[in-house]
Design a protein around this motif. Structure first.
Motif, PDB file in Angstrom:
ATOM      1  N   TYR B 212       0.920  -1.192  -0.044  1.00  0.00           N
ATOM      2  CA  TYR B 212       0.105  -0.230  -0.090  1.00  0.00           C
ATOM      3  C   TYR B 212       1.014   1.365   0.211  1.00  0.00           C
ATOM      4  N   GLY B 215       1.824   6.942   4.238  1.00  0.00           N
ATOM      5  CA  GLY B 215       2.442   8.177   4.681  1.00  0.00           C
ATOM      6  C   GLY B 215       1.604   9.577   4.025  1.00  0.00           C
ATOM      7  N   ILE B 216       0.233   9.376   3.839  1.00  0.00           N
ATOM      8  CA  ILE B 216      -0.338  10.365   3.100  1.00  0.00           C
ATOM      9  C   ILE B 216      -0.949  11.216   4.390  1.00  0.00           C
ATOM     10  N   SER B 217      -1.877  10.966   5.020  1.00  0.00           N
ATOM     11  CA  SER B 217      -2.622  11.420   6.107  1.00  0.00           C
ATOM     12  C   SER B 217      -1.584  11.645   7.464  1.00  0.00           C
ATOM     13  N   ARG B 315      -8.062   2.849   0.688  1.00  0.00           N
ATOM     14  CA  ARG B 315      -7.193   3.697  -0.465  1.00  0.00           C
ATOM     15  C   ARG B 315      -6.875   2.606  -1.366  1.00  0.00           C
ATOM     16  N   HIS B 388      -9.256   0.155   7.368  1.00  0.00           N
ATOM     17  CA  HIS B 388      -7.845   0.797   8.182  1.00  0.00           C
ATOM     18  C   HIS B 388      -8.595   2.041   8.307  1.00  0.00           C
ATOM     19  N   ILE B 392      -9.621   4.078  11.764  1.00  0.00           N
ATOM     20  CA  ILE B 392      -8.636   4.781  12.611  1.00  0.00           C
ATOM     21  C   ILE B 392      -8.925   6.548  12.479  1.00  0.00           C
ATOM     22  N   ASN B 393      -9.407   6.826  11.630  1.00  0.00           N
ATOM     23  CA  ASN B 393      -9.961   8.326  11.519  1.00  0.00           C
ATOM     24  C   ASN B 393     -11.260   8.528  10.996  1.00  0.00           C
ATOM     25  N   ARG B 395     -13.284  10.693  10.621  1.00  0.00           N
ATOM     26  CA  ARG B 395     -13.755  11.811  10.446  1.00  0.00           C
ATOM     27  C   ARG B 395     -15.098  12.281  10.952  1.00  0.00           C
ATOM     28  N   ARG B 432       1.569  10.439  13.120  1.00  0.00           N
ATOM     29  CA  ARG B 432       2.238   9.041  12.884  1.00  0.00           C
ATOM     30  C   ARG B 432       3.762   9.323  12.211  1.00  0.00           C
TER      31      ARG B 432
HETATM   32  C1  HEM Z   1       1.674  -3.123   9.865  1.00  0.00           C
HETATM   33  C2  HEM Z   1       0.796  -2.144  10.219  1.00  0.00           C
HETATM   34  C3  HEM Z   1       0.075  -0.942   9.261  1.00  0.00           C
HETATM   35  C4  HEM Z   1       0.013  -0.771   7.983  1.00  0.00           C
HETATM   36  C5  HEM Z   1       0.475  -1.819   6.879  1.00  0.00           C
HETATM   37  C6  HEM Z   1      -0.884   0.515   7.862  1.00  0.00           C
HETATM   38  C7  HEM Z   1      -0.904   1.087   6.642  1.00  0.00           C
HETATM   39  C8  HEM Z   1      -1.497   1.871   6.287  1.00  0.00           C
HETATM   40  C9  HEM Z   1      -1.984   2.765   5.041  1.00  0.00           C
HETATM   41  C10 HEM Z   1      -1.719   2.118   3.605  1.00  0.00           C
HETATM   42  C11 HEM Z   1      -2.657   4.039   5.269  1.00  0.00           C
HETATM   43  C12 HEM Z   1      -3.108   4.981   4.113  1.00  0.00           C
HETATM   44  C13 HEM Z   1      -2.244   5.987   3.768  1.00  0.00           C
HETATM   45  C14 HEM Z   1      -2.284   7.157   4.514  1.00  0.00           C
HETATM   46  O1  HEM Z   1      -3.526   7.689   4.705  1.00  0.00           O
HETATM   47  O2  HEM Z   1      -1.143   7.923   4.944  1.00  0.00           O
HETATM   48  C15 HEM Z   1      -2.578   4.321   6.553  1.00  0.00           C
HETATM   49  C16 HEM Z   1      -3.085   5.236   7.332  1.00  0.00           C
HETATM   50  C17 HEM Z   1      -3.208   5.520   8.652  1.00  0.00           C
HETATM   51  N1  HEM Z   1      -2.671   4.583   9.748  1.00  0.00           N
HETATM   52 FE1  HEM Z   1      -2.114   2.853   9.321  1.00  0.00          FE
HETATM   53  N2  HEM Z   1      -1.038   0.990   9.059  1.00  0.00           N
HETATM   54  C18 HEM Z   1      -0.331   0.147   9.919  1.00  0.00           C
HETATM   55  C19 HEM Z   1      -0.478   0.341  11.303  1.00  0.00           C
HETATM   56  C20 HEM Z   1      -1.150   1.492  12.000  1.00  0.00           C
HETATM   57  C21 HEM Z   1      -1.136   1.633  13.445  1.00  0.00           C
HETATM   58  C22 HEM Z   1      -0.778   0.287  14.510  1.00  0.00           C
HETATM   59  C23 HEM Z   1      -1.822   2.935  13.673  1.00  0.00           C
HETATM   60  C24 HEM Z   1      -2.255   3.292  14.969  1.00  0.00           C
HETATM   61  C25 HEM Z   1      -3.016   2.715  15.738  1.00  0.00           C
HETATM   62  C26 HEM Z   1      -2.319   3.352  12.312  1.00  0.00           C
HETATM   63  C27 HEM Z   1      -2.568   4.726  12.096  1.00  0.00           C
HETATM   64  C28 HEM Z   1      -3.109   5.209  10.803  1.00  0.00           C
HETATM   65  C29 HEM Z   1      -3.646   6.673  10.847  1.00  0.00           C
HETATM   66  C30 HEM Z   1      -3.989   7.247  12.090  1.00  0.00           C
HETATM   67  C31 HEM Z   1      -3.513   6.549   9.213  1.00  0.00           C
HETATM   68  C32 HEM Z   1      -4.250   7.768   8.634  1.00  0.00           C
HETATM   69  C33 HEM Z   1      -5.910   7.581   8.558  1.00  0.00           C
HETATM   70  C34 HEM Z   1      -6.544   8.827   8.033  1.00  0.00           C
HETATM   71  O3  HEM Z   1      -6.156  10.095   8.725  1.00  0.00           O
HETATM   72  O4  HEM Z   1      -7.320   9.028   7.329  1.00  0.00           O
HETATM   73  N3  HEM Z   1      -1.599   2.541  11.249  1.00  0.00           N
HETATM   74  N4  HEM Z   1      -2.150   3.059   7.405  1.00  0.00           N
END
Ligand code: HEM
Lengths: 240, 551
Positions: B212, B215-217, B315, B388, B392-393, B395, B432
């Motif tokens: 995936y 690192g966007i949001s 996404r 995911h 997690i957010n 909105r 993040r």
């Molecule tokens: C191996 C584990 C994980 C993977 C593969 C993963 C992958 C991703 C991906 C692909 C996105 C979308 C890109 C983006 O919006 O930047 C995302 C967003 C996000 N992830 Fe993860 N993530 C992981 C673990 C976590 C964990 C443990 C947390 C916190 C509990 C977390 C919090 C977030 C947040 C806050 C966003 C932004 C959501 C938004 O504001 O729309 N992620 N993650």
């Protein structure tokens, strides 16, 4: 003592009101019940099984026995009683985030009420006036209020589906079946034990016992918890 | 934005995700303090090199971008052993004092994620005094501009590490480097290395190991000068689909938060102000299981495998375009093409130094990737409730209702039910930080050294990180999903008696059924971590001098 039974938390809060402003609160309650929309925030939160606000006059407290000493009360009291899902913090937080105005409306006339924002004085106010639950029975400990609503929806939909499909063709059956699933797509959540709220020794032990009884192979069940040492997830011991 | 933060006082890793600023490589180091006085002296020396949040550039009040960054944080025992008085220590939050291991039941770190399977450093932590993790130091390395970008970055990192080892040596055993990080082939390392994922040609990508785009949001809050233009989709959702920066106190102690008060913090205020909490978590990714499960379900899912992969996260893997904007492959391809040309234009503008063009291209990219709400997808037909990013957010999407007469299976906005549309999300936001670690050498195997080191930053670990992890990742009630978990991260049951499932919602206006994802396997496994406090520069100097004194 535990305020928690299954997915529900019992909160009892008793706060004093000046007797001559009591009518204001009664009026507000009346409005809330009469005018739909006042409670829209509460209903949208959907965390409450049952809640009630009651005004208790200073002479209305139960006097059960002549030997019970008579208390001298200067105030009327408002009792708030709620059975909600989540931990204390989670619940109080959700309320102050979502419907601070609603809370203020109900408690405004209570003595020393702090207003719901900022949060900490409100937390302190509720904590100080909360009466801990000594005994709490919950017939459906796995059910959050959403689960109860969903179960009712699923039941009535299934009954209707059964009636509607008695004489339909295969194609039509599929169509109706798909419609049934689609209609229930937000009512199909699993029902497993609650996420862990209490870290009291008693609750920790209870969880361990539940795991020992339900997960004899030591796998991580729906609530997680402590897996025995040898459990590596895809445990080799799985095979019968 | 009117608020002015004291950027010189705030550590740089709080306000900047370094990866986005040209630092593709980092090393995380953990230390044990054996002698308080020497430990404090050490902190003093490191503090001199700590990277702050000050702006980079040539203008007034700006400094040249550093080749390497240094940041430092402490566990509860670390602060204690450095001599922070108990009257200050009691002001830290209980979960910080207890540490990540002690919170495993809350976090759902069970089965293969439970602490007995963590990397040795995290297994040993909080068991004996000598193995306790006290200090965290992160070294991020700037990449070179040419083809040797990686060599340059690695050299920057190695230089930084050599400097750090030297400082550790100077303490003559007062501060000890902890080993026990598992690397390739289970090698026992003194550090945790992280790096962006490279493609087959060695070109850096914004991907994580499942594939995936990441690192966007990232939340935007008041007072960060370099985030002003990034508020759409990253701040808090306001009535009418507009956006405002979140209150600073959601991410920094000593500032007013969304509840209009100062978040709970230790005294004296000089210790806590401009500091914050960090959650360090090493997460292993079961890539083979992910591929197999996606293959198996993707062959049955009516929209096919690529769409299903997008449904897991919310996404599209290849472009990062949100599902609510691009619900099908055709629209994703259209946005993908736009992004390609915008990125090319951005690169050209950067080469030419055309600042205006850089700005406008960045803005256009942001509009596609970040500026969205769930308002037109309240039923989850585009972006599933259990994906995911929605979990997690969410909105404003939790302000939802279904009234008598509405289509079964549908939700709509419960207008004005809450004080503000994002009421239930605004106090659960997480910054993040961190990067992927390791390489996937064989996609048919789960084992191996690959995953993400994620560092979340927030003002209240319990209210923000732990709540999200417990209530939204490992439980689904707020999303009307009962105990169904978030698809990617959920601690899915390993027990056949309790299989995990999730619902991929159908459009209530269509004639399609929802798709049930059954028997979801554990895709992500915790390998360790702990809770840290990132002090301000002021507090660092005071800790070093031993003058923290709340009396
Ligand atoms: C191996 C584990 C994980 C993977 C593969 C993963 C992958 C991703 C991906 C692909 C996105 C979308 C890109 C983006 O919006 O930047 C995302 C967003 C996000 N992830 Fe993860 N993530 C992981 C673990 C976590 C964990 C443990 C947390 C916190 C509990 C977390 C919090 C977030 C947040 C806050 C966003 C932004 C959501 C938004 O504001 O729309 N992620 N993650």
């Amino acid at each position: 003592m535990s305020n928690i039974a299954g997915k529900a938390y019992a909160m009892n809060v008793i706060t004093p009101i000046r007797p001559y402003t009591t009518w204001v609160n009664k009026f507000i309650f009346w409005i809330a019940v009469k005018i739909p929309g006042t409670l829209k925030g509460l209903i949208t939160l959907s965390l409450i099984h049952y809640a009630r606000w009651v005004i208790i006059g200073k002479d209305q407290f139960p006097h059960l026995d002549p030997k019970q000493p008579k208390e001298e009360l200067n105030y009327t009291y408002m009792m708030f009683f709620s059975n909600f899902n989540g931990s204390w913090d989670q619940y109080v937080d959700s309320f102050t985030f979502a419907i601070p105005g609603g809370l203020d409306l109900f408690w405004k006339w209570n003595i020393r009420y702090s207003k719901s924002v900022p949060l900490t004085p409100f937390h302190d106010y509720i904590r100080y006036n909360q009466i801990e639950t000594i005994h709490y029975y919950n017939a459906y400990p796995l059910a959050a209020s959403n689960d109860v609503k969903s179960a009712k929806t699923v039941k009535s939909s299934l009954i209707k589906f059964e009636q509607d499909t008695r004489n339909v063709s295969g194609d039509n059956f599929l169509k109706l079946y798909n419609a049934l699933l689609r209609g229930l797509q937000h009512d199909m959540g699993d029902m497993y034990p609650t996420p862990i709220v209490s870290m009291s020794a008693h609750q920790v032990e209870r969880r361990q016992k539940w795991h020992a009884a339900n997960l004899p192979e030591g796998g991580a069940g729906p609530t997680g918890g402590t897996a025995p040492k040898e459990a590596h997830g895809h445990s080799a011991k799985k095979g019968k | 934005m009117t608020k002015q933060l004291d950027l010189l006082d705030i550590q740089g890793n709080i306000l900047r995700a370094y990866g986005r600023f040209g630092y593709p490589v980092a090393r995380y180091v953990f230390l044990n303090v054996r002698n308080t006085a020497k430990g404090r002296e050490f902190v003093g020396e490191i503090t001199k090199k700590v990277t702050t949040s000050v702006e980079w550039g040539d203008g007034p009040g700006k400094i040249k971008q550093p080749d390497r960054t240094v940041n430092i944080a402490f566990t509860y025992q670390g602060l204690k052993d450095l001599g922070v008085p108990i009257s200050s220590l009691v002001g830290f939050s209980p979960e910080f004092a207890s540490g990540m291991k002690g919170r495993k039941d809350i976090l759902g770190d069970d089965g293969p994620s439970s602490p007995e399977h963590w990397d040795p450093i995290w297994r040993g932590n909080r068991e004996t005094r000598e193995k306790d993790v006290h200090i965290f130091i992160s070294l991020n390395a700037l990449a070179g501009q040419g083809l040797d970008w990686l060599t340059v970055a690695e050299k920057n990192r190695d230089d930084a590490y050599a400097w750090l080892l030297d400082e550790i040596n100077k303490t003559e055993g007062g501060v000890v480097l902890l080993d026990g990080h598992l690397g390739d082939d289970d090698a026992n390392l003194n550090y945790q290395d992280v790096r962006v994922v490279l493609d087959n040609n060695g070109v850096p990508t914004p991907k994580e190991h499942f594939g995936y785009t990441d690192g966007i949001s990232d939340p935007v809050f008041e007072g960060v000068p370099y985030d002003e233009r990034r508020v759409k989709g990253r701040g808090k959702q306001m009535p009418g689909g507009t956006w405002a920066p979140l209150a600073t106190g959601e991410f920094l102690l000593g500032h007013v938060d969304e509840a209009k008060e100062y978040p709970p913090a230790p005294e004296p205020i000089l210790l806590s102000r401009n500091g914050t909490y960090m959650i360090y978590r090493k997460l292993h990714e079961n890539v083979a299981t992910f591929d197999r499960y996606l293959e198996e379900q993707g062959s049955k899912f009516p929209g096919g495998k690529a769409l299903l992969a997008a449904k897991f996260v919310g996404r599209w893997p290849d472009t990062g375009v949100p599902l609510v904007k691009a619900p099908d492959a055709a629209s994703n391809a259209k946005f993908g093409a736009q992004l390609l040309s915008l990125n090319a234009a951005l690169n050209a503008a950067q080469k030419k130094g055309d600042k205006e063009s850089v700005k406008s291209n960045e803005q256009a990219i942001d509009d596609i990737l970040s500026d969205f709400t769930y308002d037109d997808d309240m039923s989850g037909a585009k972006c599933p409730f259990s994906s995911h990013i929605r979990r997690i957010n969410p909105r404003a999407s939790l302000e939802m209702m279904n009234e008598e007469g509405d289509k079964p299976g549908s939700f709509k906005v419960s207008k004005d039910a809450f004080d503000t549309p994002g009421a239930l999300a605004n106090r659960r936001r997480l910054l993040r930080r961190g990067l992927p670690y390791g390489e996937v050498k064989d996609r048919t195997r789960d084992d191996g050294n690959h995953g993400i080191v994620i560092m979340m930053v927030n003002a209240d670990i319990n209210r923000q990180f732990e709540f999200v992890q417990q209530q939204w990742v490992n439980y689904g009630n707020d999303f009307k999903a009962g105990n169904d978990k978030e698809i990617i991260l959920g601690n899915h049951s390993m027990d056949d008696n309790f299989p995990s499932k999730a619902v991929i919602e159908a459009d209530p206006d269509s004639d399609q059924p929802p798709y049930i994802l059954s028997k979801i396997p554990r895709l992500v496994v915790t390998r360790g971590g702990d809770y840290f406090f990132i002090p301000s520069m002021t507090a660092l100097r005071m800790i070093a001098q031993g003058v923290i004194d709340p009396t």
